[in-house]
Design an enzyme around this catalytic site. Structure first.
Site, PDB file in Angstrom:
ATOM      1  N   ALA A   8      52.061  53.967  81.471  1.00  0.00           N
ATOM      2  CA  ALA A   8      52.668  54.914  82.411  1.00  0.00           C
ATOM      3  C   ALA A   8      53.943  55.472  81.791  1.00  0.00           C
ATOM      4  O   ALA A   8      54.499  54.916  80.840  1.00  0.00           O
ATOM      5  CB  ALA A   8      52.955  54.229  83.733  1.00  0.00           C
ATOM      6  N   GLY A  24      49.405  50.658  81.377  1.00  0.00           N
ATOM      7  CA  GLY A  24      48.414  51.454  82.107  1.00  0.00           C
ATOM      8  C   GLY A  24      47.277  51.935  81.215  1.00  0.00           C
ATOM      9  O   GLY A  24      46.168  52.182  81.707  1.00  0.00           O
ATOM     10  N   GLU A  56      44.949  49.130  81.187  1.00  0.00           N
ATOM     11  CA  GLU A  56      44.369  49.055  82.539  1.00  0.00           C
ATOM     12  C   GLU A  56      43.348  50.169  82.768  1.00  0.00           C
ATOM     13  O   GLU A  56      42.315  49.954  83.415  1.00  0.00           O
ATOM     14  CB  GLU A  56      45.505  49.103  83.573  1.00  0.00           C
ATOM     15  CG  GLU A  56      46.372  47.846  83.495  1.00  0.00           C
ATOM     16  CD  GLU A  56      47.667  47.939  84.281  1.00  0.00           C
ATOM     17  OE1 GLU A  56      48.059  46.922  84.885  1.00  0.00           O
ATOM     18  OE2 GLU A  56      48.306  49.011  84.302  1.00  0.00           O
ATOM     19  N   GLU A 112      54.407  45.186  80.095  1.00  0.00           N
ATOM     20  CA  GLU A 112      55.320  45.491  81.210  1.00  0.00           C
ATOM     21  C   GLU A 112      56.443  44.482  81.350  1.00  0.00           C
ATOM     22  O   GLU A 112      57.573  44.829  81.700  1.00  0.00           O
ATOM     23  CB  GLU A 112      54.530  45.556  82.533  1.00  0.00           C
ATOM     24  CG  GLU A 112      53.632  46.777  82.676  1.00  0.00           C
ATOM     25  CD  GLU A 112      52.247  46.586  82.088  1.00  0.00           C
ATOM     26  OE1 GLU A 112      52.042  45.646  81.276  1.00  0.00           O
ATOM     27  OE2 GLU A 112      51.355  47.375  82.433  1.00  0.00           O
TER      28      GLU A 112
HETATM   29  N1  DAK Z   1      56.143  56.553  78.380  1.00  0.00           N
HETATM   30  C1  DAK Z   1      56.885  57.599  77.924  1.00  0.00           C
HETATM   31  N2  DAK Z   1      57.053  57.915  76.616  1.00  0.00           N
HETATM   32  C2  DAK Z   1      56.454  57.109  75.725  1.00  0.00           C
HETATM   33  C3  DAK Z   1      55.658  55.987  76.106  1.00  0.00           C
HETATM   34  C4  DAK Z   1      55.517  55.724  77.513  1.00  0.00           C
HETATM   35  N3  DAK Z   1      54.766  54.708  77.973  1.00  0.00           N
HETATM   36  N4  DAK Z   1      55.196  55.388  74.993  1.00  0.00           N
HETATM   37  C5  DAK Z   1      55.666  56.118  73.951  1.00  0.00           C
HETATM   38  N5  DAK Z   1      56.429  57.140  74.393  1.00  0.00           N
HETATM   39  C6  DAK Z   1      57.113  58.157  73.595  1.00  0.00           C
HETATM   40  C7  DAK Z   1      58.308  57.565  72.859  1.00  0.00           C
HETATM   41  O1  DAK Z   1      59.439  57.511  73.698  1.00  0.00           O
HETATM   42  C8  DAK Z   1      58.457  58.604  71.753  1.00  0.00           C
HETATM   43  O2  DAK Z   1      59.056  59.762  72.321  1.00  0.00           O
HETATM   44  P1  DAK Z   1      60.124  60.626  71.451  1.00  0.00           P
HETATM   45  O3  DAK Z   1      61.178  59.664  70.995  1.00  0.00           O
HETATM   46  O4  DAK Z   1      59.306  61.181  70.320  1.00  0.00           O
HETATM   47  O5  DAK Z   1      60.606  61.678  72.403  1.00  0.00           O
HETATM   48  C9  DAK Z   1      57.035  58.955  71.415  1.00  0.00           C
HETATM   49  O6  DAK Z   1      56.259  58.615  72.567  1.00  0.00           O
HETATM   50  C10 DAK Z   1      56.489  58.163  70.235  1.00  0.00           C
HETATM   51  O7  DAK Z   1      56.730  56.788  70.470  1.00  0.00           O
HETATM   52  P2  DAK Z   1      57.419  55.806  69.388  1.00  0.00           P
HETATM   53  O8  DAK Z   1      58.396  56.565  68.564  1.00  0.00           O
HETATM   54  O9  DAK Z   1      57.903  54.611  70.128  1.00  0.00           O
HETATM   55  O10 DAK Z   1      56.172  55.458  68.463  1.00  0.00           O
HETATM   56  P3  DAK Z   1      55.894  54.106  67.686  1.00  0.00           P
HETATM   57  O11 DAK Z   1      54.674  54.403  66.875  1.00  0.00           O
HETATM   58  O12 DAK Z   1      57.111  53.612  66.961  1.00  0.00           O
HETATM   59  O13 DAK Z   1      55.525  52.998  68.782  1.00  0.00           O
HETATM   60  C11 DAK Z   1      54.401  52.172  70.784  1.00  0.00           C
HETATM   61  C12 DAK Z   1      54.380  53.151  69.546  1.00  0.00           C
HETATM   62  C13 DAK Z   1      53.198  52.530  71.661  1.00  0.00           C
HETATM   63  C14 DAK Z   1      54.278  50.742  70.282  1.00  0.00           C
HETATM   64  C15 DAK Z   1      55.753  52.359  71.546  1.00  0.00           C
HETATM   65  O14 DAK Z   1      55.944  53.764  71.790  1.00  0.00           O
HETATM   66  C16 DAK Z   1      55.764  51.629  72.844  1.00  0.00           C
HETATM   67  O15 DAK Z   1      55.985  50.432  72.872  1.00  0.00           O
HETATM   68  N6  DAK Z   1      55.584  52.384  73.961  1.00  0.00           N
HETATM   69  C17 DAK Z   1      55.735  51.801  75.281  1.00  0.00           C
HETATM   70  C18 DAK Z   1      54.520  50.995  75.657  1.00  0.00           C
HETATM   71  C19 DAK Z   1      54.679  50.375  77.028  1.00  0.00           C
HETATM   72  O16 DAK Z   1      55.628  49.617  77.296  1.00  0.00           O
HETATM   73  N7  DAK Z   1      53.734  50.649  77.924  1.00  0.00           N
HETATM   74  C20 DAK Z   1      53.733  50.109  79.257  1.00  0.00           C
HETATM   75  C21 DAK Z   1      54.459  51.008  80.232  1.00  0.00           C
HETATM   76  S1  DAK Z   1      54.410  50.374  81.899  1.00  0.00           S
HETATM   77  C22 DAK Z   1      50.278  51.887  88.350  1.00  0.00           C
HETATM   78  C23 DAK Z   1      49.559  52.426  87.311  1.00  0.00           C
HETATM   79  C24 DAK Z   1      49.956  52.200  86.005  1.00  0.00           C
HETATM   80  C25 DAK Z   1      51.083  51.480  85.739  1.00  0.00           C
HETATM   81  C26 DAK Z   1      51.807  50.935  86.784  1.00  0.00           C
HETATM   82  C27 DAK Z   1      51.422  51.155  88.098  1.00  0.00           C
HETATM   83  N8  DAK Z   1      49.884  52.112  89.693  1.00  0.00           N
HETATM   84  C28 DAK Z   1      48.527  52.609  89.951  1.00  0.00           C
HETATM   85  C29 DAK Z   1      50.663  51.683  90.783  1.00  0.00           C
HETATM   86  C30 DAK Z   1      51.452  51.300  84.339  1.00  0.00           C
HETATM   87  C31 DAK Z   1      52.635  50.828  83.883  1.00  0.00           C
HETATM   88  C32 DAK Z   1      52.887  50.872  82.433  1.00  0.00           C
HETATM   89  O17 DAK Z   1      52.042  51.272  81.652  1.00  0.00           O
END
Ligand code: DAK
Length: 258
Positions: free
Chosen positions: A65, A109, A112, A132
Site C-alpha cells: 500500500a 499489500g 496479500e 508492515e
Molecule cells: N508506497 C509508496 N512508495 C513506495 C513504496 C510503497 N509501498 N514502495 C516503494 N516506494 C517508492 C520509494 O519511496 C521510491 O520512491 P522515490 O524515492 O523514487 O520517490 C521508489 O518507490 C523506489 O523505491 P526504492 O528506492 O526504495 O527502491 P529499492 O529497490 O531500493 O527498494 C523495496 C525496493 C520494495 C525493497 C523498498 O522500496 C521497500 O521496502 N518498499 C516498502 C515496502 C513495504 O513496506 N510495503 C508494505 C507497505 S504496508 C489494506 C490493504 C492493504 C494494506 C493494508 C490495508 N486494507 C484492505 C485495509 C497494505 C499495507 C502495506 O502494504
C-alpha cells in the site's frame, strides 16, 4: 505508449492485466486499486473471457500500500472511512479464476494481493513478504489470515513478526506459490496456465473456485456437502453431457458454457 495504470491485453479467453505504476514499484494507491477492480469487474462481465492473469512490472508485482498516503492517516479517518477496504473487498468477491504472475517485489499489500488470487506463479527473482511490522502496523489485507492458511503458522509468524521477506524458492517450499519459473518465462507460463484453465466450461470453473474458497470458511462436513451439491447440480449442464461424450468419443470437448 499507454498511460493506463492497469494495462490490459486479451488473448483468446484470457485477459492479461499489468499493474503499471512502475517508477514507484506499483504502490497500491486507491487509484491503482480502483483501476484494478474496474478492470477485473469488466472481465467478470465478459462471457467470452474465462480467466485473468494479473502481473506487475519489471521490478515489482506490487511493493504494498501507498506509504506516503498512510503516513498521513489517523485512526478516525482510517476507521470511519474504511481506509482502502472497499476495493479490496470487491476483489475477494470476484468469481472468475485469477492467476498471479509475480516477478520482483510482492510486499505487504502486494503479497496479500497475490494471495487473493487463485493460483500464484513466481519468477525466480520474486520476493514475498509482510514487512508492515517494520512500519509499526499490522498487515491489513489478509497477511495474518491467508498466509497461515497458505504456508502454515510458523512460516506466517516468521514473516509477519520479523518483516523479513522470502525468496521465490522459499515461497514454493512453504506452499505460498504453485510454481517458480525463470523470469523471462513468467508471463508465457502464467498465460499457458490461464489458457489451460480458460478452455473449460465457465460455470464449472466458477463452481470449482467457489467450492475451494468455501473450504477456508466452513467445517469439513459443511464443505463436503457444499461440494456434493455442486457436483449433483453439474448434471444439469449441457457441458457435462459434452465433456463425457467427448471423452467416450475420444475427441476434444466443445463446451458452450451452460
Ligand atoms: N508506497 C509508496 N512508495 C513506495 C513504496 C510503497 N509501498 N514502495 C516503494 N516506494 C517508492 C520509494 O519511496 C521510491 O520512491 P522515490 O524515492 O523514487 O520517490 C521508489 O518507490 C523506489 O523505491 P526504492 O528506492 O526504495 O527502491 P529499492 O529497490 O531500493 O527498494 C523495496 C525496493 C520494495 C525493497 C523498498 O522500496 C521497500 O521496502 N518498499 C516498502 C515496502 C513495504 O513496506 N510495503 C508494505 C507497505 S504496508 C489494506 C490493504 C492493504 C494494506 C493494508 C490495508 N486494507 C484492505 C485495509 C497494505 C499495507 C502495506 O502494504
Amino acid at each position: 505508449m499507454s498511460t493506463e495504470i492497469v494495462r490490459r491485453e486479451t488473448h483468446g479467453k484470457v485477459a492479461l492485466l499489468r499493474l503499471a505504476l512502475e517508477n514507484k514499484l506499483n504502490p497500491l494507491t486507491d487509484e491503482l486499486i480502483d483501476a484494478l477492480v474496474a478492470a477485473l469487474q469488466h472481465v467478470e462481465s465478459e462471457p467470452d473471457v474465462h480467466a485473468t492473469v494479473l502481473t506487475g512490472s519489471e521490478k515489482a508485482f506490487a511493493a504494498g500500500a501507498d506509504i506516503v498516503a498512510m503516513s498521513k492517516l489517523d485512526y478516525q479517518t482510517a476507521f470511519c472511512e474504511e481506509y482502502i477496504g472497499r476495493g479490496w473487498d470487491r476483489i475477494r468477491g470476484l468469481r472468475k479464476p485469477i492467476i498471479a504472475a509475480v516477478g520482483g517485489y510482492a510486499l505487504g499489500g502486494g503479497c496479500e494481493l497475490a494471495m487473493m488470487c487463485d493460483i500464484v506463479i513466481a519468477a525466480s527473482d520474486a520476493v514475498f513478504g509482510q514487512p508492515e511490522v517494520k512500519l509499526g502496523i499490522v498487515p491489513g489485507a489478509g497477511g495474518t489470515q491467508r498466509l497461515p492458511r497458505a504456508a502454515g503458522k510458523s512460516t506466517a509468524m516468521l514473516a509477519c513478526l520479523t518483516g523479513e521477506s522470502m525468496s521465490a524458492q522459499e515461497a514454493l517450499l512453504c506452499g505460498l506459490v504453485s510454481k517458480v519459473v525463470p523470469r523471462d518465462g513468467l508471463i508465457d507460463e502464467a498465460m499457458r496456465i490461464g489458457e489451460q484453465v480458460a478452455r473449460h466450461s465457465l460455470p464449472v470453473l466458477l463452481a470449482i473456485k467457489e467450492s475451494v474458497n468455501r473450504s477456508f470458511e466452513s467445517s469439513l462436513s459443511e464443505g463436503l456437502l457444499f461440494e456434493r451439491r455442486l457436483f449433483h447440480a453439474g448434471f444439469s449442464l449441457v457441458d457435462q453431457k459434452e465433456g463425457m461424450a467427448a471423452f467416450l468419443e475420444r475427441r476434444c470437448p466443445d463446451f458452450v458454457n451452460r
